[in-house]
Design a protein around this motif. Sequence first.
Motif, PDB file in Angstrom:
ATOM      1  N   LYS A  15      55.133  32.457  39.972  1.00 53.53           N
ATOM      2  CA  LYS A  15      54.991  30.663  40.662  1.00 53.53           C
ATOM      3  C   LYS A  15      53.715  31.019  41.300  1.00 53.53           C
ATOM      4  CE  LYS A  15      59.100  28.822  40.045  1.00 53.53           C
ATOM      5  NZ  LYS A  15      60.403  28.294  40.461  1.00 53.53           N
ATOM      6  N   ILE A  16      53.611  31.687  42.086  1.00 58.16           N
ATOM      7  CA  ILE A  16      52.069  32.523  42.724  1.00 58.16           C
ATOM      8  C   ILE A  16      50.880  32.069  42.005  1.00 58.16           C
ATOM      9  CG2 ILE A  16      50.672  34.046  44.153  1.00 58.16           C
ATOM     10  CD1 ILE A  16      52.916  34.514  45.618  1.00 58.16           C
ATOM     11  N   VAL A  17      50.922  32.864  40.688  1.00 57.32           N
ATOM     12  CA  VAL A  17      50.371  33.188  39.958  1.00 57.32           C
ATOM     13  C   VAL A  17      49.625  31.899  39.310  1.00 57.32           C
ATOM     14  CG1 VAL A  17      48.956  34.526  37.697  1.00 57.32           C
ATOM     15  CG2 VAL A  17      50.291  35.856  39.116  1.00 57.32           C
ATOM     16  N   ALA A  18      51.255  30.759  38.985  1.00 53.40           N
ATOM     17  CA  ALA A  18      50.582  29.602  38.255  1.00 53.40           C
ATOM     18  C   ALA A  18      49.581  28.981  39.091  1.00 53.40           C
ATOM     19  CB  ALA A  18      52.294  28.997  38.263  1.00 53.40           C
ATOM     20  N   GLU A  19      50.310  29.090  40.357  1.00 50.50           N
ATOM     21  CA  GLU A  19      49.589  27.718  41.812  1.00 50.50           C
ATOM     22  C   GLU A  19      47.738  28.071  41.418  1.00 50.50           C
ATOM     23  OE1 GLU A  19      51.196  26.058  43.715  1.00 50.50           O
ATOM     24  OE2 GLU A  19      52.996  25.936  44.066  1.00 50.50           O
ATOM     25  N   ILE A  20      47.498  29.320  41.638  1.00 45.10           N
ATOM     26  CA  ILE A  20      46.653  30.021  41.368  1.00 45.10           C
ATOM     27  C   ILE A  20      45.411  29.539  40.531  1.00 45.10           C
ATOM     28  CG2 ILE A  20      44.548  31.512  41.664  1.00 45.10           C
ATOM     29  CD1 ILE A  20      46.821  33.333  43.173  1.00 45.10           C
ATOM     30  N   LYS A  21      46.327  29.723  38.876  1.00 46.92           N
ATOM     31  CA  LYS A  21      45.675  29.289  38.011  1.00 46.92           C
ATOM     32  C   LYS A  21      45.136  28.057  37.646  1.00 46.92           C
ATOM     33  CE  LYS A  21      46.442  33.011  34.933  1.00 46.92           C
ATOM     34  NZ  LYS A  21      46.014  34.122  33.677  1.00 46.92           N
ATOM     35  N   ALA A  22      46.277  27.248  38.385  1.00 50.92           N
ATOM     36  CA  ALA A  22      46.232  25.402  38.223  1.00 50.92           C
ATOM     37  C   ALA A  22      45.049  24.824  39.750  1.00 50.92           C
ATOM     38  CB  ALA A  22      47.370  24.972  39.258  1.00 50.92           C
ATOM     39  N   LEU A  23      44.808  25.608  40.221  1.00 59.19           N
ATOM     40  CA  LEU A  23      43.189  25.730  41.547  1.00 59.19           C
ATOM     41  C   LEU A  23      42.187  26.290  40.775  1.00 59.19           C
ATOM     42  CD1 LEU A  23      45.498  27.124  45.177  1.00 59.19           C
ATOM     43  CD2 LEU A  23      44.720  24.081  43.653  1.00 59.19           C
ATOM     44  N   ASP A  26      40.010  30.256  35.717  1.00 59.38           N
ATOM     45  CA  ASP A  26      39.192  30.779  35.270  1.00 59.38           C
ATOM     46  C   ASP A  26      39.541  32.134  36.288  1.00 59.38           C
ATOM     47  OD1 ASP A  26      38.320  29.506  32.842  1.00 59.38           O
ATOM     48  OD2 ASP A  26      36.525  29.087  34.422  1.00 59.38           O
ATOM     49  N   THR A  27      40.776  31.920  36.756  1.00 61.68           N
ATOM     50  CA  THR A  27      41.387  33.480  37.838  1.00 61.68           C
ATOM     51  C   THR A  27      41.599  34.957  37.094  1.00 61.68           C
ATOM     52  OG1 THR A  27      42.582  33.807  39.347  1.00 61.68           O
ATOM     53  CG2 THR A  27      43.383  32.577  38.049  1.00 61.68           C
ATOM     54  N   GLU A  28      40.702  35.562  37.823  1.00 60.20           N
ATOM     55  CA  GLU A  28      41.339  36.952  37.426  1.00 60.20           C
ATOM     56  C   GLU A  28      42.453  38.137  37.700  1.00 60.20           C
ATOM     57  OE1 GLU A  28      40.004  38.997  34.892  1.00 60.20           O
ATOM     58  OE2 GLU A  28      38.753  37.061  34.325  1.00 60.20           O
ATOM     59  N   VAL A  29      43.636  36.649  38.555  1.00 59.43           N
ATOM     60  CA  VAL A  29      44.136  37.466  39.183  1.00 59.43           C
ATOM     61  C   VAL A  29      45.542  37.492  38.641  1.00 59.43           C
ATOM     62  CG1 VAL A  29      45.479  37.056  41.716  1.00 59.43           C
ATOM     63  CG2 VAL A  29      42.895  36.800  41.737  1.00 59.43           C
ATOM     64  N   ASP A  58      49.573  32.796  52.339  1.00 63.60           N
ATOM     65  CA  ASP A  58      49.921  34.314  53.161  1.00 63.60           C
ATOM     66  C   ASP A  58      48.381  35.174  51.525  1.00 63.60           C
ATOM     67  OD1 ASP A  58      50.920  34.123  55.278  1.00 63.60           O
ATOM     68  OD2 ASP A  58      52.197  35.732  54.479  1.00 63.60           O
ATOM     69  N   VAL A  59      49.200  34.202  50.334  1.00 65.06           N
ATOM     70  CA  VAL A  59      48.311  35.018  49.547  1.00 65.06           C
ATOM     71  C   VAL A  59      46.881  34.394  49.258  1.00 65.06           C
ATOM     72  CG1 VAL A  59      48.319  35.901  47.024  1.00 65.06           C
ATOM     73  CG2 VAL A  59      50.016  35.980  48.263  1.00 65.06           C
ATOM     74  N   LEU A  60      46.797  33.121  49.052  1.00 65.61           N
ATOM     75  CA  LEU A  60      45.697  32.185  49.393  1.00 65.61           C
ATOM     76  C   LEU A  60      44.392  32.942  50.633  1.00 65.61           C
ATOM     77  CD1 LEU A  60      46.814  28.979  48.712  1.00 65.61           C
ATOM     78  CD2 LEU A  60      45.721  30.746  46.534  1.00 65.61           C
ATOM     79  N   GLU A  61      44.757  32.966  51.715  1.00 63.49           N
ATOM     80  CA  GLU A  61      44.399  33.447  52.794  1.00 63.49           C
ATOM     81  C   GLU A  61      44.044  35.104  52.526  1.00 63.49           C
ATOM     82  OE1 GLU A  61      42.362  33.137  56.701  1.00 63.49           O
ATOM     83  OE2 GLU A  61      43.622  31.722  54.876  1.00 63.49           O
ATOM     84  N   LEU A  62      44.658  35.541  51.544  1.00 63.55           N
ATOM     85  CA  LEU A  62      44.093  37.192  51.656  1.00 63.55           C
ATOM     86  C   LEU A  62      43.423  37.276  50.690  1.00 63.55           C
ATOM     87  CD1 LEU A  62      44.613  40.391  52.248  1.00 63.55           C
ATOM     88  CD2 LEU A  62      46.427  40.374  50.034  1.00 63.55           C
ATOM     89  N   MET A  63      43.082  36.771  49.598  1.00 66.50           N
ATOM     90  CA  MET A  63      42.407  36.383  48.843  1.00 66.50           C
ATOM     91  C   MET A  63      40.996  35.763  49.719  1.00 66.50           C
ATOM     92  SD  MET A  63      43.364  37.175  45.769  1.00 66.50           S
ATOM     93  CE  MET A  63      44.130  37.987  45.336  1.00 66.50           C
ATOM     94  N   ARG A  64      41.123  34.733  49.718  1.00 66.46           N
ATOM     95  CA  ARG A  64      39.428  34.119  51.031  1.00 66.46           C
ATOM     96  C   ARG A  64      39.162  34.851  51.945  1.00 66.46           C
ATOM     97  NH1 ARG A  64      37.661  32.317  55.011  1.00 66.46           N
ATOM     98  NH2 ARG A  64      39.883  32.195  56.767  1.00 66.46           N
ATOM     99  N   LEU A  65      40.202  35.775  52.304  1.00 67.70           N
ATOM    100  CA  LEU A  65      39.324  37.307  53.262  1.00 67.70           C
ATOM    101  C   LEU A  65      38.682  38.569  52.761  1.00 67.70           C
ATOM    102  CD1 LEU A  65      41.377  36.354  56.180  1.00 67.70           C
ATOM    103  CD2 LEU A  65      39.385  35.420  56.707  1.00 67.70           C
ATOM    104  N   GLY A  66      39.260  38.833  51.761  1.00 66.48           N
ATOM    105  CA  GLY A  66      39.395  39.461  51.414  1.00 66.48           C
ATOM    106  C   GLY A  66      40.239  41.145  51.665  1.00 66.48           C
ATOM    107  N   THR A  67      40.222  41.930  50.480  1.00 67.95           N
ATOM    108  CA  THR A  67      40.572  43.312  51.232  1.00 67.95           C
ATOM    109  C   THR A  67      39.890  44.176  51.097  1.00 67.95           C
ATOM    110  OG1 THR A  67      41.157  43.653  48.704  1.00 67.95           O
ATOM    111  CG2 THR A  67      42.765  42.839  50.309  1.00 67.95           C
ATOM    112  N   ALA A  68      40.229  45.852  51.565  1.00 65.24           N
ATOM    113  CA  ALA A  68      38.784  46.901  51.953  1.00 65.24           C
ATOM    114  C   ALA A  68      39.045  47.721  50.593  1.00 65.24           C
ATOM    115  CB  ALA A  68      39.429  47.940  53.479  1.00 65.24           C
ATOM    116  N   ARG A  69      38.068  48.022  50.247  1.00 68.18           N
ATOM    117  CA  ARG A  69      37.937  49.456  48.789  1.00 68.18           C
ATOM    118  C   ARG A  69      39.458  50.211  48.900  1.00 68.18           C
ATOM    119  NH1 ARG A  69      34.601  49.412  44.602  1.00 68.18           N
ATOM    120  NH2 ARG A  69      33.987  47.581  45.069  1.00 68.18           N
ATOM    121  N   PRO A  70      39.954  50.757  47.993  1.00 67.93           N
ATOM    122  CA  PRO A  70      40.423  51.679  48.198  1.00 67.93           C
ATOM    123  C   PRO A  70      40.249  53.143  48.887  1.00 67.93           C
ATOM    124  CG  PRO A  70      41.081  50.039  46.195  1.00 67.93           C
ATOM    125  CD  PRO A  70      40.378  50.121  46.957  1.00 67.93           C
TER     126      PRO A  70
END
Length: 88
Positions: A15-23, A26-29, A58-70
């Motif tokens: 459902k998180i992926v479905a909500e992101i795709k609704a927003l 063309d998302t790659e998540v 939390d997921v949307l905020e993480l997508m907005r801020l980004g994560t460090a490259r492993p």
Amino acid sequence: MDGTKGIPRMRTVAKIVAEIKALDPDTEVTEFHIRKLAKDGTVPVVWAGRKALINLDDVLELMRLGTARPTEEAAPAVGGIRRIDPKR
């Protein structure tokens, strides 16, 4: 004051992926990526029986801020023949 403001929007991975795709259609998540974030502990998970619930905000905020490259840790190189201690 709205009484629902403090209620977290808990969703399953699908459902998180479905909500992101609704927003963003063309998302790659992917579901795999969201599951990996949960498994790594990057986003907190609440278990309801066998169902993993994740806060959508939390997921949307993480997508907005980004994560460090492993960082890749180099495996110790073993070159040549290793000596074996005969006393073992």
